[in-house]
Design an enzyme around this catalytic site. Structure first.
Site, PDB file in Angstrom:
ATOM      1  N   HIS A  67       0.835  -1.203   0.000  1.00  0.00           N
ATOM      2  CA  HIS A  67       0.000   0.000   0.000  1.00  0.00           C
ATOM      3  C   HIS A  67       0.867   1.250   0.000  1.00  0.00           C
ATOM      4  CE1 HIS A  67      -0.082   1.672   4.230  1.00  0.00           C
ATOM      5  NE2 HIS A  67       0.339   0.461   4.560  1.00  0.00           N
TER       6      HIS A  67
ATOM      7  N   ASP B 125       6.060   3.252   7.175  1.00  0.00           N
ATOM      8  CA  ASP B 125       4.749   2.664   6.909  1.00  0.00           C
ATOM      9  C   ASP B 125       3.949   3.586   5.997  1.00  0.00           C
ATOM     10  OD1 ASP B 125       2.382   1.270   6.954  1.00  0.00           O
ATOM     11  OD2 ASP B 125       1.891   1.761   9.032  1.00  0.00           O
TER      12      ASP B 125
ATOM     13  N   GLU C 189      -5.228   1.614   2.551  1.00  0.00           N
ATOM     14  CA  GLU C 189      -4.989   0.517   3.493  1.00  0.00           C
ATOM     15  C   GLU C 189      -5.148   0.956   4.931  1.00  0.00           C
ATOM     16  OE1 GLU C 189      -2.492  -2.096   6.153  1.00  0.00           O
ATOM     17  OE2 GLU C 189      -2.431   0.061   5.787  1.00  0.00           O
ATOM     18  N   GLU C 190      -4.667   2.164   5.233  1.00  0.00           N
ATOM     19  CA  GLU C 190      -4.641   2.601   6.626  1.00  0.00           C
ATOM     20  C   GLU C 190      -6.040   2.703   7.234  1.00  0.00           C
ATOM     21  OE1 GLU C 190      -2.180   2.533   8.370  1.00  0.00           O
ATOM     22  OE2 GLU C 190      -0.370   3.044   7.255  1.00  0.00           O
TER      23      GLU C 190
ATOM     24  N   ASP D  69       4.290  -4.506   3.357  1.00  0.00           N
ATOM     25  CA  ASP D  69       3.692  -3.322   3.971  1.00  0.00           C
ATOM     26  C   ASP D  69       4.872  -2.460   4.397  1.00  0.00           C
ATOM     27  OD1 ASP D  69       2.394  -1.471   5.697  1.00  0.00           O
ATOM     28  OD2 ASP D  69       0.786  -2.877   6.086  1.00  0.00           O
TER      29      ASP D  69
ATOM     30  N   HIS E   9       3.048   5.750  12.761  1.00  0.00           N
ATOM     31  CA  HIS E   9       1.855   6.574  12.544  1.00  0.00           C
ATOM     32  C   HIS E   9       1.958   7.985  13.131  1.00  0.00           C
ATOM     33  CE1 HIS E   9      -1.166   3.086  11.589  1.00  0.00           C
ATOM     34  NE2 HIS E   9      -0.113   3.113  10.776  1.00  0.00           N
TER      35      HIS E   9
END
Length: 586
Positions: A308, A318, A355-356, A384, A484
């Site tokens: 993603h 990420d 995706e998140e 990922d 994140h």
């Protein structure tokens, strides 16, 4: 493979990541679309046919969010990270403040109650101690289970709202030096993320079971499963400390104590908070990028590679460490094509969006062509996060174990020397030696290299659990405390995650080798013998944790034995085709 292995390079990987992380690119935003077009155009530069595949999905962005400590001393709590002198990207206001994907709008105020990790067993233990979150605000820490399940447990038990904070015991200073001096989470780091109830099913919650194409029928927002109904917010441990220090009540059980330097208390009493959350929900476009390398003699059979592209902020780890590896793998495959290589089976390279929020792009794509995938897909290989450190870890269906071992055995480990397989085995053997053996399970009497079981949480979910396609997902692990947060940027990767960009390059090579062997082998390289051992071990683990009747266990063990016998027969039948020089096994 030689034609493919040459092109991937640390210099090119560094350049890709620098470009991919120039700005935050949340799903559905103009920045997200620009990045989709960039990835598509690079695939075309490599000689691949690539296109955007759009879907229209429900997404939320924060209109306004606030969190205040009301008692004992009124104060605003920050929902943004602090800028750091050495990291220019940390000063940007382009990133959204603290919020949760699929979080609810609303106002909630009241006493806070601490519930450890917010697992079901934590709420049950709290209730056994005579306390409840009903009519109050639950304060829980990140970790152990998916954040959406924490919200669901609080909601089901009558909480008015929930705050999920990052504790330094889990990814802060108790795990290493904090950023920017080290890789661990600093005091102001906030973990954004989705709180969709993924156990209700991934994908757009308004199109459960079918694709979110233009004009698709939709479940009304207020009836959609998987969306929270109480407000929630993520919080840094620097701000959570202000709440925790003010909380009264009994001291928490020893195992609930976190890493802040004072005794935690359960509440209620002492601390009261007020949270205001206003979300902007709308149907917004997302864009998958699909590149195709046509097959020859088995063109209808398909191998899919996916990673993603969307991120909560810059996403250097990420997911764009994985996007970097995907681009370098694609460049290597393009070079092999130009040199005359053609795969036996068709290869699809997918850059997923959304995706998140809840595995949106991959799930909608699978739902859009489910029957075709069930009939034609050979395997799915997922990336990922490709790199946070040096330690290879692999999740997957047991039938892909031998393929992963073979590919890892043909690659060199950059810093330890020897093969990647040897480094992987040595680390897993060391972990096994320190772990408690599984009693009564012969497979654990000696070390056996295994793939970790596939759960959920990344884009293999729809392929594995909905379409029944053999899947594998791998990563190189290390200390990673900026997950994140706004600090998940190029500076972090360049200084702590993979400064030489060797492991993103290695991930590209492993990715491509798996793809080429799945696409090129005369017989699809799925080996079923590991299934019997995996089933037996899983049953033993279940036996330790769950009390069942003898008859149920007897039936399950018999089924596992039958599967193991069937796997052996399949391998025996395949052996002459794979190695004509060997006689069939007895």
């Amino acid at each position: 493979p030689i034609l493919f292995l040459g092109p991937p390079s640390p210099q090119r990987a560094r350049g890709w990541l620098k470009t991919l992380t120039e700005e935050p690119h949340v799903a559905g935003t103009p920045e997200g679309k620009r990045l989709a077009e960039y990835v598509r155009d690079r695939m075309r530069d490599f000689g691949l046919s690539a296109e955007l595949v759009p879907y229209e999905v429900l997404l939320n962005y924060p209109k306004s969010v606030s969190l205040r400590l009301v008692k004992p001393e009124p104060m605003e709590l920050s929902l943004r990270e602090a800028g750091l002198t050495r990291d220019k990207d940390s000063w940007s206001e382009a990133a959204f403040p603290a919020f949760h994907g699929y979080g609810a709008s609303g106002h909630a105020s009241g006493q806070t109650v601490y519930v450890n990790y917010g697992r079901r067993e934590d709420f049950e233990r709290l209730e056994a101690m005579g306390l409840s979150v009903r009519g109050r605000i639950a304060l829980v820490r990140y970790g152990k289970i998916f954040r959406g399940l924490k919200v669901k447990e609080a909601q089901d038990r009558g909480a008015l709202g929930i705050i999920i904070y990052s504790d330094p015991a889990d990814d802060g200073y108790m795990t290493g030096d904090v950023y920017p001096d080290g890789p661990a989470r600093p005091a102001s780091g906030i973990q954004r993320g989705s709180v969709q109830f993924l156990s209700s099913g991934p994908g757009d919650p308004t199109t459960p079971g079918w694709a979110s194409t233009h004009g698709a029928k939709r479940v009304p927002y207020d009836r959609a499963e998987g969306i929270a109904r109480i407000p929630s917010l993520p919080l840094s441990y620097g701000e959570a400390e202000k709440i925790l220090r003010a909380m009264g009540g009994e001291r928490v059980p020893d195992e609930w104590q976190g890493g802040l330097p004072f005794a935690y208390h359960l509440g209620p009493g002492g601390a009261e908070v007020a949270m205001e959350v206003a979300m902007d929900y709308a149907i917004r476009p997302i864009y998958d990028v699909i590149a195709t390398i046509p097959g020859t003699s088995e063109a209808d059979r398909v191998v899919v590679l996916g990673n993603h592209r969307d991120a909560w902020t810059y996403g250097a780890v990420d997911p764009n460490s994985g996007t970097t590896s995907l681009l370098e793998a694609a460049r290597g495959l393009g070079a092999a094509l130009k040199a005359g290589w053609k795969p036996r089976r068709t290869l699809l390279l997918a850059s997923w969006d959304g995706e998140e929020y809840g595995l949106l792009g991959s799930t909608e794509w699978v739902e859009d062509r489910l029957a075709w995938l069930k009939a034609n897909a050979v395997a799915y290989v997922n990336l990922d996060i490709s790199v946070t450190g040096r330690n290879l870890d692999v999740d997957g269906i047991p039938s892909l174990l031998d393929l992963v071992k073979e590919a890892a055995g043909d690659l060199t480990e950059p810093t330890q020397g020897g093969s990647l397989l040897e480094a992987w085995q040595d680390r897993k053997r060391s972990e096994w030696a320190r772990s408690e053996p599984v009693g009564g399970c012969s497979a654990d009497d000696r070390f056996v290299l295994r793939l970790n079981p596939l759960g959920s949480g990344s884009d293999y979910t729809a392929f594995t659990h909905h379409a029944g396609i053999a899947s594998v997902s791998f990563t190189f692990e290390g200390t990673y405390g900026v997950y994140h947060s706004i600090y998940d940027d190029f500076f972090w990767m360049d200084h702590f995650g993979d400064p030489a960009f060797e492991y993103q390059t290695l991930a590209a090579r492993l990715y491509g080798l798996l793809a080429m062997r799945l696409a090129d082998a005369d017989m699809v390289p799925l080996r079923y013998a590991p299934y019997g051992a995996a089933l037996a071990r899983d049953l033993e683990l279940l036996r330790r944790d769950i009390v069942r009747t003898y008859r149920i266990w007897e039936a399950a063990e018999a089924a596992a034995a039958r599967d193991g016998d069937a796997a052996s027969r399949v391998e025996t039948a395949k052996r002459p085709a794979l190695r004509p020089d060997l006689a069939p096994l007895d």
